[in-house]
Structures are given as C-alpha cells and as structure tokens.
Scaffold this motif. Structure first.
Motif, PDB file in Angstrom:
ATOM      1  N   CYS A  74      -6.041  -6.374  -0.925  1.00  0.00           N
ATOM      2  CA  CYS A  74      -5.806  -6.653  -2.746  1.00  0.00           C
ATOM      3  C   CYS A  74      -5.325  -7.510  -2.771  1.00  0.00           C
ATOM      4  O   CYS A  74      -5.483  -8.559  -4.086  1.00  0.00           O
ATOM      5  N   LEU A 112      -7.221   1.549   5.857  1.00  0.00           N
ATOM      6  CA  LEU A 112      -5.735   0.747   5.699  1.00  0.00           C
ATOM      7  C   LEU A 112      -4.772   1.615   6.759  1.00  0.00           C
ATOM      8  O   LEU A 112      -3.891   0.325   7.155  1.00  0.00           O
ATOM      9  N   GLU A 117     -12.099   2.528  -3.197  1.00  0.00           N
ATOM     10  CA  GLU A 117     -13.201   1.890  -2.719  1.00  0.00           C
ATOM     11  C   GLU A 117     -13.735   3.539  -2.006  1.00  0.00           C
ATOM     12  O   GLU A 117     -15.558   2.816  -2.553  1.00  0.00           O
ATOM     13  N   CYS A 128       0.922  -1.151  -0.154  1.00  0.00           N
ATOM     14  CA  CYS A 128      -0.093  -0.566  -0.398  1.00  0.00           C
ATOM     15  C   CYS A 128       1.064   1.218   0.435  1.00  0.00           C
ATOM     16  O   CYS A 128       0.557   2.149  -0.598  1.00  0.00           O
ATOM     17  N   CYS A 173      -7.713   3.649   0.323  1.00  0.00           N
ATOM     18  CA  CYS A 173      -7.574   3.473  -0.396  1.00  0.00           C
ATOM     19  C   CYS A 173      -8.795   4.090  -1.496  1.00  0.00           C
ATOM     20  O   CYS A 173      -9.754   4.034  -1.116  1.00  0.00           O
ATOM     21  N   ASP A 174      -8.580   4.975  -2.203  1.00  0.00           N
ATOM     22  CA  ASP A 174      -9.478   5.739  -2.803  1.00  0.00           C
ATOM     23  C   ASP A 174     -10.335   5.004  -4.341  1.00  0.00           C
ATOM     24  O   ASP A 174     -10.389   5.161  -4.692  1.00  0.00           O
ATOM     25  N   CYS A 215       1.792   2.306  -3.361  1.00  0.00           N
ATOM     26  CA  CYS A 215       0.251   2.658  -4.022  1.00  0.00           C
ATOM     27  C   CYS A 215      -0.505   3.391  -5.145  1.00  0.00           C
ATOM     28  O   CYS A 215      -0.367   4.799  -4.149  1.00  0.00           O
ATOM     29  N   HIS A 266      -4.886   6.431   6.546  1.00  0.00           N
ATOM     30  CA  HIS A 266      -5.505   6.760   5.212  1.00  0.00           C
ATOM     31  C   HIS A 266      -6.234   5.282   4.625  1.00  0.00           C
ATOM     32  O   HIS A 266      -6.421   4.520   5.269  1.00  0.00           O
ATOM     33  N   LYS A 319      -4.877  -4.919  -7.260  1.00  0.00           N
ATOM     34  CA  LYS A 319      -5.243  -3.189  -8.111  1.00  0.00           C
ATOM     35  C   LYS A 319      -3.593  -2.195  -7.702  1.00  0.00           C
ATOM     36  O   LYS A 319      -4.723  -0.832  -7.823  1.00  0.00           O
ATOM     37  N   TRP A 320      -2.969  -3.063  -7.273  1.00  0.00           N
ATOM     38  CA  TRP A 320      -1.839  -2.206  -7.161  1.00  0.00           C
ATOM     39  C   TRP A 320      -1.404  -1.239  -8.507  1.00  0.00           C
ATOM     40  O   TRP A 320      -1.277  -2.251  -9.830  1.00  0.00           O
ATOM     41  N   HIS A 347      -3.137   4.507  -5.210  1.00  0.00           N
ATOM     42  CA  HIS A 347      -4.136   4.100  -4.637  1.00  0.00           C
ATOM     43  C   HIS A 347      -4.322   4.593  -2.596  1.00  0.00           C
ATOM     44  O   HIS A 347      -4.999   4.753  -2.996  1.00  0.00           O
ATOM     45  N   PHE A 348      -2.781   4.725  -2.378  1.00  0.00           N
ATOM     46  CA  PHE A 348      -3.170   4.895  -0.646  1.00  0.00           C
ATOM     47  C   PHE A 348      -3.244   6.235  -0.677  1.00  0.00           C
ATOM     48  O   PHE A 348      -2.809   6.958  -1.499  1.00  0.00           O
TER      49      PHE A 348
END
Length: 77
Positions: free
Chosen positions: A66, A53, A43, A24, A40-41, A27, A38, A70-71, A29-30
């Motif tokens: 994930c 997270l 979601e 994460c 995950c965007d 990533c 923090h 989805k990384w 999306h973090f």
C-alpha cells in the motif's frame, strides 16, 4: 487533562516531534499467521485472495504494497 497521542510521530528526548518510519512491521493491519507467515488483515476483511507479506520470515514482493496509504499506528507506540 488527556494528552492525545500522534501516531505519525514520536517525541524525541529533547521534546521534538519525529516522524515514525511507516512499514508493515509497525502497522496495525500486519497479522501473524504462524510459521513465519504474515498477511495484511485489510485484505482478509475484504474477502480478497490474500497474498503473504512475509513468507517463512522473508519479505515477499507484496511487502508494504500500500506504500503507507493504509498504514495505521500499531506497534510503534
């Protein structure tokens, strides 16, 4: 001539390719929310209930949920 960057690997000093450890932390999306939290965007864009997270700088049970599926290359550049 444009060189294409590979998100899944980096060059070592000898020019060999080495896989980037997925997590994460590196990533795309973090997303930092403030006060050490923090999420995950992915979601948040899906409208799902967001599970943190990292909560107050400590990873939760949802950290890297994930498993790298989805990384996306982000901070590893």
């Amino acid at each position: 001539m444009n060189k294409k960057k590979h998100c899944h690997s980096e060059s070592t000093r000898l020019g060999r390719r080495q896989d980037v450890a997925k997590s994460c932390f590196n990533c795309e999306h973090f997303l930092y929310c403030g006060d050490g939290d923090h999420v995950c965007d992915l979601e948040t864009s899906a409208g799902a209930i967001v599970q943190p997270l990292i909560d107050e700088w400590d990873p939760t049970e949802h950290f890297f949920y994930c498993g790298g599926k989805k990384w996306r290359c982000g901070y590893a550049d």
